[in-house]
Structure formats: structure tokens, C-alpha cells
Design a protein around this motif. Structure first.
Motif, PDB file in Angstrom:
ATOM      1  N   SER A   1       0.836  -1.210   0.000  1.00 11.36           N
ATOM      2  CA  SER A   1       0.000   0.000   0.000  1.00 11.36           C
ATOM      3  C   SER A   1       0.866   1.254   0.000  1.00 11.36           C
ATOM      4  O   SER A   1       2.070   1.199   0.306  1.00 11.36           O
ATOM      5  N   GLY A   2       0.207   2.391  -0.288  1.00 15.88           N
ATOM      6  CA  GLY A   2       0.896   3.672  -0.198  1.00 15.88           C
ATOM      7  C   GLY A   2       1.330   3.957   1.229  1.00 15.88           C
ATOM      8  O   GLY A   2       2.388   4.555   1.465  1.00 15.88           O
ATOM      9  N   THR A   3       0.531   3.527   2.179  1.00 18.18           N
ATOM     10  CA  THR A   3       0.891   3.702   3.588  1.00 18.18           C
ATOM     11  C   THR A   3       2.202   2.980   3.882  1.00 18.18           C
ATOM     12  O   THR A   3       3.109   3.534   4.513  1.00 18.18           O
TER      13      THR A   3
ATOM     14  N   HIS B   1      -0.734  12.923   4.314  1.00 19.82           N
ATOM     15  CA  HIS B   1      -1.345  11.610   4.524  1.00 19.82           C
ATOM     16  C   HIS B   1      -0.806  10.888   5.757  1.00 19.82           C
ATOM     17  O   HIS B   1      -1.592  10.363   6.563  1.00 19.82           O
TER      18      HIS B   1
ATOM     19  N   GLU C   1       3.811  15.874  -0.900  1.00 22.70           N
ATOM     20  CA  GLU C   1       2.724  15.021  -1.404  1.00 22.70           C
ATOM     21  C   GLU C   1       2.234  15.570  -2.739  1.00 22.70           C
ATOM     22  O   GLU C   1       1.701  16.670  -2.805  1.00 22.70           O
TER      23      GLU C   1
ATOM     24  N   ASN D   1      -3.620  15.401  -1.661  1.00 22.70           N
ATOM     25  CA  ASN D   1      -4.966  14.842  -1.509  1.00 22.70           C
ATOM     26  C   ASN D   1      -5.943  15.826  -0.844  1.00 22.70           C
ATOM     27  O   ASN D   1      -6.963  16.192  -1.421  1.00 22.70           O
TER      28      ASN D   1
ATOM     29  N   ASP E   1       5.746  11.585  -1.519  1.00 22.16           N
ATOM     30  CA  ASP E   1       4.532  10.768  -1.442  1.00 22.16           C
ATOM     31  C   ASP E   1       3.800  10.978  -2.764  1.00 22.16           C
ATOM     32  O   ASP E   1       3.003  11.894  -2.922  1.00 22.16           O
TER      33      ASP E   1
ATOM     34  N   ALA F   1       1.546   9.090  -4.279  1.00 20.41           N
ATOM     35  CA  ALA F   1       0.409   8.172  -4.443  1.00 20.41           C
ATOM     36  C   ALA F   1      -0.303   8.455  -5.771  1.00 20.41           C
ATOM     37  O   ALA F   1      -0.724   7.545  -6.470  1.00 20.41           O
ATOM     38  N   ARG F   2      -0.400   9.757  -6.095  1.00 15.01           N
ATOM     39  CA  ARG F   2      -1.053  10.165  -7.360  1.00 15.01           C
ATOM     40  C   ARG F   2      -0.081  10.950  -8.247  1.00 15.01           C
ATOM     41  O   ARG F   2      -0.473  11.905  -8.910  1.00 15.01           O
TER      42      ARG F   2
ATOM     43  N   LYS G   1      -4.798   3.543  -7.294  1.00 12.11           N
ATOM     44  CA  LYS G   1      -5.631   4.755  -7.337  1.00 12.11           C
ATOM     45  C   LYS G   1      -5.907   5.067  -8.810  1.00 12.11           C
ATOM     46  O   LYS G   1      -6.642   4.311  -9.444  1.00 12.11           O
TER      47      LYS G   1
HETATM   48  C1  PLP Z   1      -1.445  11.118  -0.732  1.00 12.83           C
HETATM   49  C2  PLP Z   1      -1.632   9.706  -0.275  1.00 12.83           C
HETATM   50  N1  PLP Z   1      -0.580   9.039   0.190  1.00 12.83           N
HETATM   51  C3  PLP Z   1      -0.678   7.764   0.605  1.00 12.83           C
HETATM   52  C4  PLP Z   1      -1.885   7.108   0.557  1.00 12.83           C
HETATM   53  C5  PLP Z   1      -1.966   5.720   1.103  1.00 12.83           C
HETATM   54  O1  PLP Z   1      -2.335   4.756   0.214  1.00 12.83           O
HETATM   55  P1  PLP Z   1      -2.977   3.377   0.708  1.00 12.83           P
HETATM   56  O2  PLP Z   1      -4.419   3.642   0.892  1.00 12.83           O
HETATM   57  O3  PLP Z   1      -2.658   2.449  -0.428  1.00 12.83           O
HETATM   58  O4  PLP Z   1      -2.297   2.981   1.970  1.00 12.83           O
HETATM   59  C6  PLP Z   1      -3.017   7.760   0.068  1.00 12.83           C
HETATM   60  C7  PLP Z   1      -4.320   7.067   0.001  1.00 12.83           C
HETATM   61  O5  PLP Z   1      -5.317   7.609  -0.404  1.00 12.83           O
HETATM   62  C8  PLP Z   1      -2.886   9.103  -0.352  1.00 12.83           C
HETATM   63  O6  PLP Z   1      -3.938   9.812  -0.786  1.00 12.83           O
END
Ligand code: PLP
Length: 346
Positions: free
Chosen positions: A61-63, A87, A138, A142, A171, A173-174, A202
Motif C-alpha cells: 500500500s501507499g501507507t 497523509h 505530497e 490529496n 509521497d 500516491a497520485r 488509485k
Molecule cells: C497522498 C496519499 N498518500 C498515501 C496514501 C496511502 O495509500 P494506501 O491507501 O494504499 O495505503 C493515500 C491514500 O489515499 C494518499 O492519498
């Protein structure tokens, strides 16, 4: 499962396409903890190449990508500089403190900060000041509605960080959305940073996974910690195949999501709701609804549109692979009705 026909709550709600499922079913696999899954290896090589980094690690995951980046670039007691709404501060269950023993400090406002904002976070060295060892940016951001970091601003912040001895994590993610919206290649957006985490689940529409990319020694250490944290996956090639399929087929079409978000924003903005069109830069739309956001979301759901209330009066709508242009048009009209109904009820 959402009861909505058009689900705009997040870009994580997509289902794998038939072609993606086929690619996943056909994937060659092996035990990835032994380094023997050829599809995971192919994905990691592809991601190292796309981001311009020496190595990449497939993570759940992104986390996990963000947290591994923090863990391998800090020591307990250190401070990590982030923008507002970051995030790891809001949505990662306190993992920075729990897993790495770090604290966060916020720079700038609205998720964006400058080299001066970064410098202002650093106290003169003293026995009582925490060491600031990492900054994170980021892109897209988000909580501010998918806004894109200007490449030059990110470069200046990271350069200031280098001057101050601070490592840099992206970060991303997007980051796919940021690259499509700005026309700047992913490797250029990643270039200033030591590490970058990019998600497949995503905008790209894969079911699972992210990649943490960076120098080999950091990625080797992240691989060790991934195992410690229970993230070592065995025949993970089935998942990696979905990500590889997404890389090959779903990157360019992200421009459609951005166009659909803009169409929705323009139509909704002409009703009772307020939308900042200047801030609608990628696949997200933030709408100030004037009535309680929970009521508007309930009314929208009753009409078949899922949206996410993100504050007392603010709603987020996100566009993705499973939302067509016709869906976006219909959603704008139904959402406008929902705002009117909520207003009438209040
Ligand atoms: C900016 C950002 N970083 C990290 C994440 C984490 O991703 P994940 O939900 O796969 O853990 C998200 C999830 O929406 C996000 O928006």
C-alpha cells in the motif's frame, strides 16, 4: 459495498477490468520473499526505470511505502517536515510514531511549502531540539483536492533540505495524475527526491499495491523492514501483473479523469455550490455546499451518486477509471439536485 451507481468517493473504488483480470490470471509467479517471482521483479525493474531510481520495492500500500521511507531515513526522536494535511499525519494510524518513533512538523499552508517555510521549521541545534532528518512532499496533494506541486517549487524545497542535511521523500500516491496534468515526466518529478512512493491502486485502477523507489541500499533496508512488518508476499506476481497491466494501459487515460473532473466542477459550480475551478487541477473536485455535507452526501446517495464529506460543509468527488463522461454529466446533474434538496431541508 456502496449503494451508489456512480461512486465518486475515491479513486480507490475501481474494479479490475476484464483484461487486467486476465493478465493477473496468466501471471508467472514464484516465491517473492526468496526473490523468485518473475512478475514482481519485472514490475520492480519497470518502476525503477520509470522513476529514474536505482531500485524499487513492491509493497502492499501507499501507507507502507511512506512508512518504509520514513523508517529507513530517520532515527527514533527525529522530526519529519510535511505540508498541512499530509497523509502520514491524518490517515496512517499514527504509524510514524508507532513504527519509527518520529514526530511531524507542518510547513507552509494548504499542503504546499517553500524553501523559506522549510528553513523556518529548523531550530538552531541544541541538546533539546529534535533532529530534522526528512522532509516529505505530497504530489498530488490529496486534502487540498488533488493539486499539483509546481516542479520548480519542489526542486527548491529539496535543494534547501540538502543544504540543511535533510533527506527528501515524495509521497507520489497520485504522481501519475501530477505528471499527466503538468506534462512533466515521472522521472523528472522524482529526480530531486531520495525516495518516492507511487500507488497502482488509485488513478491506475489496479486492485493492490504501490512501489517504493530509491537508491539500492535504502531499498534493500526497506525490503528487510517490509518482511519484519509482515509485508513479505509470496506469489505476489498475481498482484504485480495487475500493476504492470495498469502501467501499460491506464496511464494516458488519466487525462480523461481530469477532463471529467473539470466538467463536473464547472457544472456544479454554476449551481448553489461553490467550487474553486483554479484548484481543480486533476481528478478531484472539492465542493463547498453551504448545507451540512453529511446531508448533501445522503441526498446524493439516494439519487445514486456516492461522494465523500470531508468536513462539516465540504464534499470531495473523485473521478477514475470506472466513471465515464456520461456518468460525470449525470453525476453533476444529480449532485446539483442533492445540494438543492439539502438546502430545502435545512
Ligand atoms: C497522498 C496519499 N498518500 C498515501 C496514501 C496511502 O495509500 P494506501 O491507501 O494504499 O495505503 C493515500 C491514500 O489515499 C494518499 O492519498
Amino acid at each position: 459495498m456502496s449503494e451508489s451507481r456512480i461512486d465518486l468517493r475515491s479513486d480507490t473504488v475501481t474494479r479490475p477490468t476484464a483484461a487486467m483480470r486476465e493478465a493477473m490470471a496468466r501471471a508467472e509467479v514464484g516465491d517473492d520473499v526468496f526473490g523468485e517471482d518473475p512478475t514482481v521483479r519485472a514490475l520492480e525493474e519497470a518502476m525503477a526505470h520509470i522513476t529514474g531510481k536505482a531500485a524499487a520495492l513492491f509493497v502492499t500500500s501507499g501507507t507502507m511505502g511512506n512508512q518504509l521511507a520514513i523508517a529507513v531515513q530517520t532515527r527514533p526522536g527525529d522530526e519529519v517536515v510535511v505540508g498541512e494535511g499530509a497523509h502520514p499525519v491524518h490517515y496512517e494510524a499514527g504509524a510514524g510514531a508507532a513504527l519509527s518513533g518520529v514526530q511531524f512538523t507542518l510547513a507552509g499552508s494548504g499542503g504546499f511549502y517553500t524553501a523559506q517555510d522549510l528553513a523556518a521549521c529548523i531550530a538552531p541545534p541544541a541538546p533539546w531540539t529534535p533532529r530534522v532528518t526528512l522532509l516529505s512532499i505530497e504530489n498530488t496533494h490529496n486534502r487540498s483536492g488533488g493539486r499539483v506541486w509546481p516542479a520548480a517549487q519542489a526542486e527548491a524545497v529539496v535543494a534547501e533540505g540538502r543544504r540543511l542535511g535533510i533527506a527528501a521523500h515524495l509521497d507520489g500516491a497520485r504522481l501519475w495524475n501530477a505528471s499527466v496534468a503538468s506534462g512533466v515526466a515521472v522521472d523528472r518529478l522524482c529526480a530531486p527526491f531520495d525516495t518516492a512512493s507511487l500507488c497502482f491502486s488509485k488513478g491506475l485502477g489496479a486492485p493492490v499495491g504501490s512501489a517504493l523507489c530509491g537508491p539500492k541500499p535504502l531499498i534493500d533496508e526497506a525490503r528487510r523492514l517490509r518482511k519484519r512488518w509482515g509485508g513479505g508476499m509470496r506469489q505476489a506476481g498475481i498482484l504485480a501483473a495487475g500493476a504492470l497491466h495498469a502501467l501499460a494501459h491506464h496511464r494516458e487515460r488519466i487525462a480523461d479523469d481530469h477532463a471529467n473532473a473539470r466538467l463536473f466542477a464547472e457544472r456544479v459550480a454554476s449551481g448553489d455550490a461553490h467550487v474553486s475551478l483554479a484548484s481543480t487541477q486533476t481528478n478531484m473536485v472539492l465542493i463547498e455546499v453551504g448545507s451540512p455535507a453529511a446531508t448533501v452526501a445522503r441526498e446524493a446517495l439516494a439519487l445514486g451518486v456516492g461522494v465523500a464529506p470531508i468536513s462539516a460543509t465540504r464534499i470531495r468527488a473523485v473521478f477514475h477509471l470506472d466513471v465515464s463522461r456520461a456518468d460525470a454529466e449525470e453525476a453533476a446533474s444529480l449532485f446539483t439536485q442533492a445540494v438543492e434538496r439539502a438546502k430545502a431541508a435545512s
